[in-house]
Enzyme design. Structure first.
Site, short mmCIF file in Angstrom:
data_model
loop_
_atom_site.label_atom_id
_atom_site.label_comp_id
_atom_site.label_asym_id
_atom_site.label_seq_id
_atom_site.Cartn_x
_atom_site.Cartn_y
_atom_site.Cartn_z
N ASN A 190 -10.33 -4.27 2.40
CA ASN A 190 -10.12 -3.96 3.60
C ASN A 190 -11.16 -3.42 4.75
OD1 ASN A 190 -7.26 -4.38 4.56
ND2 ASN A 190 -6.97 -3.15 2.88
N LYS A 212 -1.13 -8.32 -5.46
CA LYS A 212 -1.87 -8.48 -4.05
C LYS A 212 -3.14 -7.75 -4.13
CE LYS A 212 -1.24 -8.15 1.12
NZ LYS A 212 -0.38 -7.50 1.96
N TRP A 213 -4.16 -8.43 -4.13
CA TRP A 213 -5.66 -7.73 -4.33
C TRP A 213 -6.23 -7.67 -2.86
CZ3 TRP A 213 -8.83 -8.33 -9.13
CH2 TRP A 213 -10.29 -7.75 -8.92
N ASP A 214 -6.16 -6.57 -2.38
CA ASP A 214 -6.65 -6.48 -0.70
C ASP A 214 -8.35 -5.78 -0.82
OD1 ASP A 214 -6.54 -6.49 1.80
OD2 ASP A 214 -4.79 -4.97 1.86
N ASP A 228 -3.34 -10.78 8.78
CA ASP A 228 -2.38 -10.01 9.13
C ASP A 228 -1.54 -10.24 10.32
OD1 ASP A 228 -3.12 -8.29 7.02
OD2 ASP A 228 -4.46 -6.98 8.04
N ASP A 235 0.87 -1.41 -0.01
CA ASP A 235 -0.01 0.00 0.01
C ASP A 235 0.85 1.26 0.10
OD1 ASP A 235 -1.84 1.81 0.41
OD2 ASP A 235 -2.84 0.77 2.21
C1 DGJ Z 1 -4.29 -5.45 4.98
C2 DGJ Z 1 -3.31 -6.15 4.60
O1 DGJ Z 1 -3.67 -7.45 5.07
C3 DGJ Z 1 -1.78 -5.91 4.75
O2 DGJ Z 1 -0.89 -7.01 4.57
C4 DGJ Z 1 -1.40 -4.63 4.09
O3 DGJ Z 1 -1.45 -4.78 2.62
C5 DGJ Z 1 -2.58 -3.54 4.36
N1 DGJ Z 1 -3.81 -3.87 4.19
C6 DGJ Z 1 -2.17 -2.49 3.54
O4 DGJ Z 1 -3.06 -1.44 3.60
#
Ligand code: DGJ
Length: 738
Positions: free
Chosen positions: A473, A469-471, A541, A360
């Site tokens: 959140n 890496k497709w996040d 995480d 990020d």
């Molecule tokens: C949540 C992810 O699980 C982390 O590894 C990281 O990529 C953060 N988001 C970045 O905002």
């Protein structure tokens, strides 16, 4: 053919010597389920397992009769698989067998991820038509049995054959009736940073369910159920498990009925769900995968690992060795520039890392998590030359380059939000709830999916990017589809998923050589649906070795090691503050897709040397770690230690790890019994990295039989490992057959 139809008794038998499912058409035309589980002789009839004089439930309320697609309101008062409201407002259905088709292979599912075959000989599928002419509804139940796997895939397709609209209120992917209630239910439950802890308890009369209403499967519950006989353990005993190939709102439930039988069902969560089926329209449920084993929980995991790793995951990276990566997140978070990243990468390549991932913070003006999601253009303050030259500089060091994205989100502080505030999910006239200062884009709208495809494809095409890496959140609040009419708002969550899957499908097919890893604040959307697009997922995480021991133990119930991202991070650990030895952090992370999540520039000389050895070890045994058979040996949950192992397909090689959580005084004698070895082979057992640091030990020779019957000595050590012991210590043994 692995599916047999008996004309005389009107029975359908799905069989492959490893699992059986027997269905029968009853006198009244209803489709009954006579048996699911242990393999049965395909030439025999099993009519005696069902009612002989079946005339419907009207005269036999609450009878423990098995049904393939139970509906509501006709005398079976247990949870239904299908509730469809007709034009008259009634939800009573009378689904009568109309016919069936058996064919080699396995068709895909409309717009949904599913397991597949590469050769029609790998599976046989039956489509069974059940119809209710009064409602104008046709239900096609689709069942696939795989040739060499103890699994059956199941889904339903509904077609409105009438001339008025229907409303689907419940459409479960699978419903299974088991003859009695003597089962334990095991589910994988947790929260952010402590995902997928196994919880096991005996079923009681009534219902027990897990599910999600978040718009994603979530950190809280995995979309799977394990039904285990009370005596079933990791290696022995009967168990049946169901897992849903889906990434959104789901319900997984078991009910013990009044007379004792168990009904298990899994599928789209009915709460808030309502799907209008206009005349001529169809609706397909997600796929459920049913596994059966007499070899304990481990046997069920073996079934899921094989199917999900080989015939759910797909694409160029399905079978390729996955690179050892270093991710920038915990090393520098948002605080980086071009030179700093290149310096990190230089440090990484010196350690043996193969892929450098920029997490990020590379786009818009994102110095923290308060802005810029949606503005997928490089931040020239940090990366003045852009992504192309950064990737080139990193590749020039001998590394591949990977990038983080979070396409489904938008920050209120972003240009995208300024231009399209209506694209963020929310109910007009009501405030939107922010979470991590961000909102979710309405992927039920095709124009949003189109925009994201263009924006993300532009990023991926702008540099040499080998990995994404497709996040994702946050979860969805104020659910509302901006382009859906009021009467169709019950379709929103599923349509969001269909749009998300469409975006995944377009981007993975436009960039077939890119390795995709899914992520949702760690394991918040680690599910079989995502595995169909991204062959690996960021498991959690939480990178603390002791927490990871439990998280990976739980995740391994369903997911293969080739799908579980596992990284070594710095200490004190950023999530729990724990200080664990570097060796233990690696010993846990080896059992997954291995990597690091730290700043190599902050490492001491001895740490660098140790990491070099760790990476060399993982790379040497990568095939075993990523493709071997994973066997859980000792649960770390509620104990002072934990252990597991991987075994090569030919059983000639294995690696065992034991982690001591807390050391205790005067420990009793203790041996770790291994499983899955060849009892007739002799193995050289070599502690790694060897009794005296750095020395490769030749080890001792032990028979596979004694390693399984008596095991490795933990107290006293046999063979000695030279590992220091104490809290959070670990030991690894490498076994290779002579
Ligand atoms: C949540 C992810 O699980 C982390 O590894 C990281 O990529 C953060 N988001 C970045 O905002």
């Amino acid at each position: 053919m692995a599916i047999t139809w008996r004309d005389d008794s009107r029975e359908l038998h799905l069989h492959n010597g490893r699992v059986s499912l027997v269905l029968a058409v009853h006198e009244n035309g209803w489709l009954g389920q006579l048996h699911v589980g242990a393999p049965l002789d395909p030439t025999a009839s099993y009519r005696h397992l069902g009612p002989t004089d079946f005339r419907g439930f009207a005269n036999r309320l609450d009878e423990p009769v098995g049904l393939a697609v139970p509906t509501a309101g006709s005398g079976d008062f247990r949870v239904p698989a299908l509730v469809v409201e007709g034009a008259d407002g009634s939800t009573v259905l009378d689904l009568v067998y109309r016919g069936h088709r058996i064919a080699a292979g396995k068709p895909g599912l409309d717009g949904l991820p599913s397991t597949y075959v590469e050769d029609p000989a790998e599976a046989t599928t039956v489509g069974i038509d059940l119809a209710d002419p009064i409602a104008g509804l046709l239900v096609t139940l689709s069942l696939t049995i795989f040739e060499d796997r103890p699994v059956i895939a199941r889904s339903m397709r509904l077609v409105n054959e009438g001339d008025t609209g229907l409303i689907i209120r419940t459409a479960m992917s699978a419903s299974l009736d088991l003859p009695d209630g003597a089962w334990d239910l095991l589910t994988l439950s947790g929260a952010w940073a402590r995902e997928r802890r196994p919880h096991r308890a005996a079923l009681l009369p009534g219902r027990r369910s897990v599910g999600s209403l978040r718009g994603a499967t979530g950190h809280g519950q995995d979309p799977s159920l394990f039904l285990l006989r009370p005596g079933t353990d990791e290696a022995h005993g009967e168990g049946l498990a169901i897992s849903l190939v889906y990434s959104g709102n789901f319900l997984a439930e078991a009910e013990v009925g009044p007379r004792g039988p168990t009904r298990a069902r899994i599928g789209l969560h009915p709460d808030g769900f309502a799907w209008t089926l206009e005349p001529g329209a169809s609706f397909t449920t997600p796929e459920a995968v049913i596994a059966w084993s007499a070899d304990g929980v481990g046997g069920l995991s073996d079934a899921f690992h094989g199917l999900f790793g080989e015939r759910l995951a797909r694409g160029a990276w399905r079978d390729r060795p996955r690179p050892v990566l270093l991710n920038s997140w915990e090393g520098v978070y948002f605080d980086f520039d071009h030179d700093r990243l290149v310096e990190m990468a230089r440090g990484a390549v010196d350690l043996g890392v193969e892929l450098f991932v920029l997490d990020d913070g590379w786009f818009g003006g994102r110095d923290d998590d308060t802005s810029s999601l949606g503005d997928w253009e490089v931040d020239r303050r940090k990366l003045p030359a852009g992504l192309g030259p950064l990737a080139a500089d990193i590749e020039a060091l001998g590394l591949r380059f990977g990038l983080w994205i979070e396409p489904e989100m938008v920050s209120p502080r972003s240009r995208l939000f300024e231009a399209h505030p209506d694209w963020a999910i929310g109910v007009p006239g009501r405030p939107r709830t922010e979470s991590r200062q961000q909102l979710v884009l309405d992927l039920s709208r095709p124009e949003v999916v189109d925009h994201l495809e263009t924006a993300i494809a532009a990023v991926l095409g702008s540099a040499s990017i080998s990995y994404v890496k497709w996040d994702m959140n946050r979860n969805i609040t104020e659910p509302y589809g901006g382009a859906l009419p009021p009467e169709r708002q019950g379709e929103f969550f599923h349509r969001y998923l269909l749009g998300t899957y469409e975006l995944w499908r377009r981007l993975t097919s436009r960039f077939p050589e890119v390795l995709f890893e899914s992520c949702a604040g760690g394991g918040g959307r680690f599910d079989p649906g995502m595995l169909a697009f991204a062959p690996q997922a960021w498991t959690s995480d939480d990178t603390d070795a002791i927490e990871r021991l439990a998280i990976q133990w739980g995740a391994s119930h369903v997911y293969p090691l080739s799908s579980m991202g596992a990284h070594v991070s710095a200490v004190p650990n950023h999530q729990v503050g724990r200080i664990t030895p570097l060796a233990t952090r690696a010993a846990v992370a080896f059992f997954g897709v291995f990597g690091y999540e730290l700043d190599p520039r902050a490492l001491s000389g001895p740490e660098r040397a140790e990491i070099r050895a760790q990476i060399a070890f993982y790379r040497e045994h990568r095939e075993l770690f990523q493709r071997g058979r994973f066997v859980r040996l000792r649960s770390p949950l509620g104990r002072d230690d934990g252990a597991w192992m991987v075994i090569s397909p030919d059983r000639r090689g294995a690696i065992v790890a034991h982690v001591r959580i807390l050391a205790r005084p005067v420990p009793p004698p203790d041996r770790l019994r291994l499983r899955g070895l060849d009892p007739g082979l002799t193995y050289r057992v070599s502690p790694w990295p060897g009794p005296s640091a750095g020395d490769a030990s030749d080890g001792v020779r032990r028979g596979g039989d004694v390693l399984m019957a008596a095991g490795l000595g933990l107290v006293p050590e046999d063979p000695p490992t030279g590992a220091p012991g104490g809290d959070f210590s670990s030991r690894i043994w490498v076994l290779s057959a002579d």
